[in-house]
Design a protein around this motif. Structure first.
Motif, PDB file in Angstrom:
ATOM      1  N   SER A  14       1.281  -7.289  17.001  1.00  0.00           N
ATOM      2  CA  SER A  14       2.290  -6.308  16.218  1.00  0.00           C
ATOM      3  C   SER A  14       1.518  -5.210  15.616  1.00  0.00           C
ATOM      4  O   SER A  14       0.486  -5.813  14.856  1.00  0.00           O
ATOM      5  N   ASP A  15       1.916  -4.240  15.395  1.00  0.00           N
ATOM      6  CA  ASP A  15       1.459  -3.396  14.314  1.00  0.00           C
ATOM      7  C   ASP A  15       2.216  -3.460  13.206  1.00  0.00           C
ATOM      8  O   ASP A  15       1.751  -2.868  12.088  1.00  0.00           O
ATOM      9  N   ASP A  16       3.108  -4.215  12.714  1.00  0.00           N
ATOM     10  CA  ASP A  16       3.999  -4.607  11.803  1.00  0.00           C
ATOM     11  C   ASP A  16       3.794  -5.955  11.380  1.00  0.00           C
ATOM     12  O   ASP A  16       4.725  -6.593  11.664  1.00  0.00           O
ATOM     13  N   VAL A  17       2.748  -6.467  10.705  1.00  0.00           N
ATOM     14  CA  VAL A  17       2.571  -7.804  10.518  1.00  0.00           C
ATOM     15  C   VAL A  17       2.523  -7.842   8.704  1.00  0.00           C
ATOM     16  O   VAL A  17       1.737  -7.194   8.014  1.00  0.00           O
ATOM     17  N   THR A  18       3.417  -8.510   8.211  1.00  0.00           N
ATOM     18  CA  THR A  18       3.350  -8.584   6.795  1.00  0.00           C
ATOM     19  C   THR A  18       3.478 -10.041   6.239  1.00  0.00           C
ATOM     20  O   THR A  18       3.402 -10.842   7.042  1.00  0.00           O
ATOM     21  N   ILE A  19       3.215 -10.244   4.783  1.00  0.00           N
ATOM     22  CA  ILE A  19       3.368 -11.663   4.421  1.00  0.00           C
ATOM     23  C   ILE A  19       4.411 -11.558   3.508  1.00  0.00           C
ATOM     24  O   ILE A  19       4.752 -10.655   2.537  1.00  0.00           O
ATOM     25  N   SER A  27     -14.508 -20.200  -6.744  1.00  0.00           N
ATOM     26  CA  SER A  27     -13.808 -19.156  -7.372  1.00  0.00           C
ATOM     27  C   SER A  27     -12.487 -18.924  -6.587  1.00  0.00           C
ATOM     28  O   SER A  27     -12.416 -19.203  -5.231  1.00  0.00           O
ATOM     29  N   SER A  28     -11.618 -18.392  -7.046  1.00  0.00           N
ATOM     30  CA  SER A  28     -10.191 -18.127  -6.272  1.00  0.00           C
ATOM     31  C   SER A  28     -10.440 -16.751  -5.486  1.00  0.00           C
ATOM     32  O   SER A  28     -11.448 -16.101  -5.644  1.00  0.00           O
ATOM     33  N   ASP A  29      -9.498 -16.691  -4.594  1.00  0.00           N
ATOM     34  CA  ASP A  29      -9.316 -15.517  -3.569  1.00  0.00           C
ATOM     35  C   ASP A  29      -8.024 -15.157  -3.472  1.00  0.00           C
ATOM     36  O   ASP A  29      -6.977 -15.949  -3.903  1.00  0.00           O
ATOM     37  N   ARG A  30      -7.893 -13.870  -2.945  1.00  0.00           N
ATOM     38  CA  ARG A  30      -6.354 -13.622  -2.541  1.00  0.00           C
ATOM     39  C   ARG A  30      -6.289 -13.128  -0.864  1.00  0.00           C
ATOM     40  O   ARG A  30      -7.058 -12.377  -0.662  1.00  0.00           O
ATOM     41  N   LEU A  31      -5.204 -13.686  -0.103  1.00  0.00           N
ATOM     42  CA  LEU A  31      -4.934 -13.176   1.005  1.00  0.00           C
ATOM     43  C   LEU A  31      -4.230 -11.727   0.843  1.00  0.00           C
ATOM     44  O   LEU A  31      -3.099 -11.840   0.156  1.00  0.00           O
ATOM     45  N   THR A  32      -4.650 -10.772   1.260  1.00  0.00           N
ATOM     46  CA  THR A  32      -4.150  -9.364   1.130  1.00  0.00           C
ATOM     47  C   THR A  32      -3.398  -8.826   2.229  1.00  0.00           C
ATOM     48  O   THR A  32      -2.772  -7.770   2.101  1.00  0.00           O
ATOM     49  N   SER A  33      -3.674  -9.343   3.659  1.00  0.00           N
ATOM     50  CA  SER A  33      -3.086  -8.677   4.582  1.00  0.00           C
ATOM     51  C   SER A  33      -3.433  -9.558   5.833  1.00  0.00           C
ATOM     52  O   SER A  33      -4.434 -10.225   5.789  1.00  0.00           O
ATOM     53  N   VAL A  34      -2.395  -9.438   6.948  1.00  0.00           N
ATOM     54  CA  VAL A  34      -2.711  -9.994   8.263  1.00  0.00           C
ATOM     55  C   VAL A  34      -2.546  -8.812   9.228  1.00  0.00           C
ATOM     56  O   VAL A  34      -1.777  -8.150   9.233  1.00  0.00           O
ATOM     57  N   MET A  84       8.890  -9.369   1.215  1.00  0.00           N
ATOM     58  CA  MET A  84       7.429  -9.044   1.435  1.00  0.00           C
ATOM     59  C   MET A  84       6.648  -9.067   0.202  1.00  0.00           C
ATOM     60  O   MET A  84       7.185  -8.708  -0.964  1.00  0.00           O
ATOM     61  N   VAL A  85       5.462  -9.316   0.075  1.00  0.00           N
ATOM     62  CA  VAL A  85       4.525  -9.365  -1.005  1.00  0.00           C
ATOM     63  C   VAL A  85       3.160  -8.720  -0.689  1.00  0.00           C
ATOM     64  O   VAL A  85       2.882  -8.523   0.476  1.00  0.00           O
ATOM     65  N   THR A  86       2.494  -8.294  -1.616  1.00  0.00           N
ATOM     66  CA  THR A  86       0.942  -7.614  -1.299  1.00  0.00           C
ATOM     67  C   THR A  86      -0.183  -8.712  -1.034  1.00  0.00           C
ATOM     68  O   THR A  86      -1.048  -8.321  -0.388  1.00  0.00           O
TER      69      THR A  86
END
Length: 149
Positions: free
Chosen positions: A70-75, A58-65, A85-87
């Motif tokens: 850093s306190d500000d890590v985004t994808i 089954s598929s999954d989703r990377l939702t955050s890192v 930036m995406v969610t």
């Protein structure tokens, strides 16, 4: 009740980590992180790149890192040479999520320190279904860009 549960197993590798998720139906995502690295930052921002392979049903989703760096890590996704930036990012069943130079990637803002080549940076990848995966990314030279196989 005939319920199959896959135990989370962690196998540290020099380039990543393996984790099997839990599921009661449809086959669980089986995620493996490989080829990760961070080019040595030249200012208070940095990017990281890696591949998440899903050998599960089954598929999954990377939702955050998250990371102590850093306190500000985004994808971010890159389309038409524009970064935004995406969610989340999809990790398809039997497929890969490829975060690479010039494409989708992890972005670190306001670094607490600048890691140097030869050091490692700890990150924790958070997924919608599978549990979090901790990965130590080696810091490579600023221009490091591995060739695809």
């Amino acid at each position: 009740m005939n319920r199959r549960t896959t135990l989370a197993g962690v196998l540290a590798l020099s380039t990543g980590l393996t984790l099997a998720g839990c599921s009661s139906s449809g086959g669980a995502p089986e995620l493996k992180v490989m080829g990760g690295f961070m080019p040595q930052p030249v200012n208070d921002m940095a990017a990281a790149f890696l591949v998440v392979r899903n050998d599960g049903g089954s598929s999954d989703r990377l939702t955050s890192v998250t990371s102590p760096l850093s306190d500000d890590v985004t994808i971010h996704e890159t389309k038409n040479q524009a970064m935004r930036m995406v969610t989340s990012f999809d990790v398809p069943a039997g497929g890969e999520l490829d975060l690479e130079r010039g494409g989708n990637h992890i972005m670190f803002m306001k670094l607490k320190q600048r890691p140097k080549q030869g050091e490692t940076v700890s990150v924790e990848l958070h997924f919608e279904k599978a549990g979090p995966i901790e990965v130590d990314l080696p810091v490579k030279e600023t221009t490091h860009n591995p060739k695809k196989q």
